[in-house]
Design a protein around this motif. Structure first.
Motif, PDB file in Angstrom:
ATOM      1  N   ARG A  61       8.140   5.107 -10.767  1.00 18.41           N
ATOM      2  CA  ARG A  61       6.763   5.455 -10.425  1.00 18.41           C
ATOM      3  C   ARG A  61       6.254   4.510  -9.350  1.00 18.41           C
ATOM      4  NH1 ARG A  61       4.557   7.255 -16.358  1.00 18.41           N
ATOM      5  NH2 ARG A  61       6.509   8.247 -16.938  1.00 18.41           N
ATOM      6  N   VAL A  63       2.606   3.114  -6.960  1.00 16.84           N
ATOM      7  CA  VAL A  63       1.153   3.049  -6.827  1.00 16.84           C
ATOM      8  C   VAL A  63       0.819   2.382  -5.502  1.00 16.84           C
ATOM      9  CG1 VAL A  63       0.888   0.831  -8.022  1.00 16.84           C
ATOM     10  CG2 VAL A  63      -1.001   2.447  -8.003  1.00 16.84           C
ATOM     11  N   ASP A  64      -0.242   2.830  -4.860  1.00 17.51           N
ATOM     12  CA  ASP A  64      -0.794   2.160  -3.684  1.00 17.51           C
ATOM     13  C   ASP A  64      -1.558   0.962  -4.224  1.00 17.51           C
ATOM     14  OD1 ASP A  64      -2.431   1.275  -1.613  1.00 17.51           O
ATOM     15  OD2 ASP A  64      -2.933   3.294  -0.929  1.00 17.51           O
ATOM     16  N   LYS A  65      -1.115  -0.240  -3.903  1.00 14.22           N
ATOM     17  CA  LYS A  65      -1.695  -1.455  -4.497  1.00 14.22           C
ATOM     18  C   LYS A  65      -3.193  -1.591  -4.233  1.00 14.22           C
ATOM     19  CE  LYS A  65       0.483  -5.241  -4.981  1.00 14.22           C
ATOM     20  NZ  LYS A  65       1.210  -6.490  -4.811  1.00 14.22           N
ATOM     21  N   GLY A  69      -5.395   2.680  -8.323  1.00 14.65           N
ATOM     22  CA  GLY A  69      -5.106   3.912  -9.063  1.00 14.65           C
ATOM     23  C   GLY A  69      -3.979   3.751 -10.061  1.00 14.65           C
ATOM     24  N   LYS A  70      -3.562   4.868 -10.606  1.00 15.31           N
ATOM     25  CA  LYS A  70      -2.486   4.894 -11.589  1.00 15.31           C
ATOM     26  C   LYS A  70      -1.137   5.071 -10.901  1.00 15.31           C
ATOM     27  CE  LYS A  70      -5.027   6.818 -15.471  1.00 15.31           C
ATOM     28  NZ  LYS A  70      -5.010   7.842 -16.510  1.00 15.31           N
ATOM     29  N   TYR A  71      -0.089   4.656 -11.586  1.00 16.78           N
ATOM     30  CA  TYR A  71       1.263   4.913 -11.110  1.00 16.78           C
ATOM     31  C   TYR A  71       1.523   6.413 -11.179  1.00 16.78           C
ATOM     32  CZ  TYR A  71       2.572  -0.003 -11.210  1.00 16.78           C
ATOM     33  OH  TYR A  71       2.654  -1.340 -10.955  1.00 16.78           O
ATOM     34  N   TYR A  83       2.791  -1.041  -1.488  1.00 21.92           N
ATOM     35  CA  TYR A  83       3.030  -0.205  -2.658  1.00 21.92           C
ATOM     36  C   TYR A  83       3.781  -1.029  -3.691  1.00 21.92           C
ATOM     37  CZ  TYR A  83       1.873   3.496   0.594  1.00 21.92           C
ATOM     38  OH  TYR A  83       1.230   4.284   1.511  1.00 21.92           O
TER      39      TYR A  83
END
Length: 111
Positions: A61, A63-65, A69-71, A83
């Protein structure tokens, strides 16, 4: 002519179905298990209702660091952004098999 049309439609439907399978969860078709009914042997990422991450078959999975947001399992990435990639692995053998009485059948060696 009719045979070619039927063959074409069959191939198209098969392609769509197989594409959907790949989107839903990665990996070869295999038996799945639940947290209440784990495997009776060593197998990885086959639990479909893990209370923390859900379907373990989706084990990578991202996520945009900066987003907070969520993974997710799918994301369009952009240059010059950070990311974080999350890789999950879990032996789904029942913990009751990890003792001498069960010959350590649930322990994954050399993995």
């Amino acid at each position: 002519m009719a045979k070619r049309i039927i063959l074409g439609v069959s191939v198209t439907i098969s392609y769509i179905f197989l594409s959907l399978q790949c989107v839903l969860a990665w990996g070869p078709e295999r038996p799945t298990y639940t947290m209440k009914n784990p495997a009776d042997h060593v197998t990885f990422n086959s639990i479909t209702n893990n209370s923390t991450i859900g379907d373990e078959r989706e084990f990578v999975r991202i996520v945009d660091k900066a987003s907070g947001g969520k993974y997710v399992t799918e994301m369009e990435i952009e240059a010059n952004k950070d990311y974080e990639v999350y890789i999950y692995y879990h032996n789904n053998a029942s913990r009751t098999l990890n003792d001498k009485a069960h010959n350590y059948k649930g322990v994954a060696y050399n993995t």
